[in-house]
Design a protein around this motif. Structure first.
Motif, short mmCIF file in Angstrom:
data_model
loop_
_atom_site.label_atom_id
_atom_site.label_comp_id
_atom_site.label_asym_id
_atom_site.label_seq_id
_atom_site.Cartn_x
_atom_site.Cartn_y
_atom_site.Cartn_z
N ARG A 136 31.05 15.56 45.37
CA ARG A 136 29.61 15.34 45.31
C ARG A 136 29.20 14.61 44.04
O ARG A 136 28.20 13.88 44.02
N TRP A 137 29.96 14.77 42.98
CA TRP A 137 29.66 14.02 41.76
C TRP A 137 29.96 12.54 41.94
O TRP A 137 29.36 11.68 41.28
N GLY A 138 30.87 12.22 42.86
CA GLY A 138 31.08 10.83 43.21
C GLY A 138 29.83 10.24 43.84
O GLY A 138 29.48 9.08 43.59
N ASN A 139 29.13 11.05 44.67
CA ASN A 139 27.86 10.60 45.23
C ASN A 139 26.83 10.36 44.13
O ASN A 139 26.02 9.43 44.22
N PHE A 140 26.85 11.18 43.10
CA PHE A 140 25.93 11.00 41.98
C PHE A 140 26.15 9.64 41.32
O PHE A 140 25.19 8.90 41.06
N PHE A 141 27.40 9.30 41.05
CA PHE A 141 27.69 8.03 40.39
C PHE A 141 27.36 6.83 41.29
O PHE A 141 27.06 5.74 40.80
N ASN A 142 27.42 7.04 42.61
CA ASN A 142 27.03 5.98 43.54
C ASN A 142 25.53 5.99 43.82
O ASN A 142 25.04 5.15 44.57
N LEU A 180 23.90 17.84 43.44
CA LEU A 180 24.11 18.93 42.48
C LEU A 180 23.95 20.29 43.15
O LEU A 180 24.73 21.21 42.90
N TYR A 181 22.95 20.41 44.02
CA TYR A 181 22.76 21.67 44.74
C TYR A 181 24.02 22.03 45.52
O TYR A 181 24.48 23.18 45.48
N GLU A 182 24.56 21.04 46.24
CA GLU A 182 25.75 21.33 47.06
C GLU A 182 26.97 21.58 46.19
O GLU A 182 27.80 22.44 46.51
N SER A 183 27.10 20.85 45.09
CA SER A 183 28.23 21.05 44.20
C SER A 183 28.23 22.47 43.64
O SER A 183 29.26 23.16 43.63
N ILE A 184 27.07 22.93 43.19
CA ILE A 184 26.95 24.30 42.68
C ILE A 184 27.24 25.32 43.78
O ILE A 184 27.95 26.31 43.57
N GLY A 185 26.71 25.07 44.97
CA GLY A 185 26.93 25.98 46.09
C GLY A 185 28.40 26.10 46.45
O GLY A 185 28.90 27.19 46.75
N CYS A 186 29.13 24.98 46.38
CA CYS A 186 30.56 25.00 46.68
C CYS A 186 31.34 25.79 45.62
O CYS A 186 32.26 26.55 45.95
N VAL A 187 30.99 25.61 44.36
CA VAL A 187 31.66 26.36 43.28
C VAL A 187 31.41 27.85 43.44
O VAL A 187 32.33 28.67 43.31
N LEU A 188 30.17 28.22 43.74
CA LEU A 188 29.85 29.64 43.94
C LEU A 188 30.65 30.20 45.12
O LEU A 188 31.16 31.33 45.06
N GLY A 189 30.74 29.42 46.20
CA GLY A 189 31.52 29.86 47.36
C GLY A 189 32.97 30.09 47.00
O GLY A 189 33.59 31.07 47.44
N PHE A 190 33.54 29.17 46.23
CA PHE A 190 34.93 29.34 45.80
C PHE A 190 35.10 30.63 45.00
O PHE A 190 36.05 31.39 45.23
N LEU A 191 34.21 30.88 44.05
CA LEU A 191 34.32 32.07 43.21
C LEU A 191 34.23 33.35 44.04
O LEU A 191 34.99 34.31 43.82
N ILE A 192 33.34 33.36 45.03
CA ILE A 192 33.18 34.55 45.87
C ILE A 192 34.42 34.76 46.74
O ILE A 192 34.95 35.89 46.84
N ILE A 193 34.90 33.69 47.37
CA ILE A 193 36.06 33.83 48.27
C ILE A 193 37.34 34.13 47.50
O ILE A 193 38.11 35.01 47.87
N PHE A 194 37.54 33.41 46.39
CA PHE A 194 38.80 33.52 45.66
C PHE A 194 38.90 34.80 44.85
O PHE A 194 39.98 35.40 44.75
N PHE A 195 37.79 35.23 44.25
CA PHE A 195 37.86 36.38 43.35
C PHE A 195 37.33 37.68 43.94
O PHE A 195 37.61 38.75 43.40
N VAL A 196 36.58 37.61 45.03
CA VAL A 196 36.03 38.84 45.63
C VAL A 196 36.65 39.09 46.99
O VAL A 196 37.32 40.11 47.21
N ILE A 197 36.44 38.16 47.92
CA ILE A 197 36.96 38.36 49.28
C ILE A 197 38.48 38.47 49.29
O ILE A 197 39.05 39.33 49.96
N ARG A 198 39.14 37.61 48.54
CA ARG A 198 40.61 37.65 48.49
C ARG A 198 41.11 38.99 47.96
O ARG A 198 42.14 39.50 48.43
N LYS A 199 40.40 39.55 47.00
CA LYS A 199 40.83 40.81 46.38
C LYS A 199 40.81 41.96 47.38
O LYS A 199 41.67 42.84 47.34
#
Length: 267
Positions: A136-142, A180-199
């Motif tokens: 998504r940051w690539g979209n920002f630069f474009n 930026l909204y989607e980029s933040i949302g994706c990072v939050l999703g990763f943190l929830i899945i990787f550190f909470v759901i996976r546990k």
């Protein structure tokens, strides 16, 4: 050689140039690769498996994302100039098309190597969210994938860095930074899945289907702000696919929870 010759170009070496768009995509793919390697190693699989997988996936995913975008933007952008189809550096990748082709490739790849698809999916899909966040940051630069017009005061109220505010001023108007909204949302999703759901995961496939639930919800919400959406029959394609993602994710999540195989510490 020139570094940063323009806002959307990272480096120029003679007649060749590397765009920030490509660099963001490759950076995201590299991070997702190392996350997948970490998970595969914990499962006891050889690291060569993912090394063989990632190059084919990246190629197939980009092709699928491009085809998806070209199909739905044919009349607007490509009918009068078909050669523009090959100008990927100009932007125009629809991530949902990449996901579909990536899943097909993954089914083929892991079946051939006798690795259960849901085990591989649990190991790989959380990292895909990080890849999407970087992309998504690539979209920002474009200066694309932005939302509706807003005021300068609105952007300032979000407490954004000044360089983001400045580059949201496009053709004389400020726009919502939906990238930026989607980029933040994706990072939050990763943190929830990787550190909470996976546990707390007990059954195979839970992380895999959690990805579709999370990303479907995030993308549906973000798409409501977008002004450059792809349409089919007057409806936003990304929102329709997002609804399908959530439905499939919920059905898969419930099925895995009730009837799925238990998670094993190693392959």
């Amino acid at each position: 050689m020139r570094l940063f010759p323009s806002f959307n170009t990272f480096i120029e070496i003679g007649p060749l140039s590397i765009q920030w768009y490509a660099l963001c995509i490759l950076t995201g793919a590299a991070i997702a690769y190392f996350i997948g390697q970490y998970n595969f190693k914990k499962l006891g699989y050889s690291k060569e498996i993912l090394s063989d997988y990632v190059f084919g996936l990246l190629f197939v995913g980009i092709i699928g994302a491009r085809i998806w975008y070209v199909i739905f933007m044919w009349n607007e952008l490509y009918a009068s100039n078909p050669m523009e189809i090959f100008m990927i550096n100009h932007g125009g990748l629809a991530i949902q098309g990449g996901i579909f082709t990536g899943l097909l490739y993954s089914c083929f790849f892991f079946k051939k190597r006798d690795i259960p698809f849901l085990i591989a999916g649990d190991a790989i899909m959380p990292g895909v969210l990080i890849a999407q966040a970087c992309g998504r940051w690539g979209n920002f630069f474009n200066q694309e994938a932005y939302g509706s017009a807003v005021s300068l005061n609105f952007l300032k109220s979000l407490h954004l860095p000044q360089f983001i505010i400045d580059k949201m001023y496009i053709h004389g108007t400020y726009y919502q930074p939906t990238f930026l909204y989607e980029s933040i949302g994706c990072v939050l999703g990763f943190l929830i899945i990787f550190f909470v759901i996976r546990k707390f995961q007990k059954k195979q496939g839970i992380q895999f289907f959690s990805y579709f639930i999370w990303y479907g919800i995030i993308r549906f919400f973000i798409e409501s702000f977008r002004t450059d959406s792809l349409y089919v029959f007057g409806l936003k394609t990304a929102q329709l696919v997002s609804i399908a993602f959530v439905i499939v994710g919920m059905i898969g999540f419930i099925y895995c929870h009730l009837k799925g195989n238990r998670v094993k510490d190693s392959a």
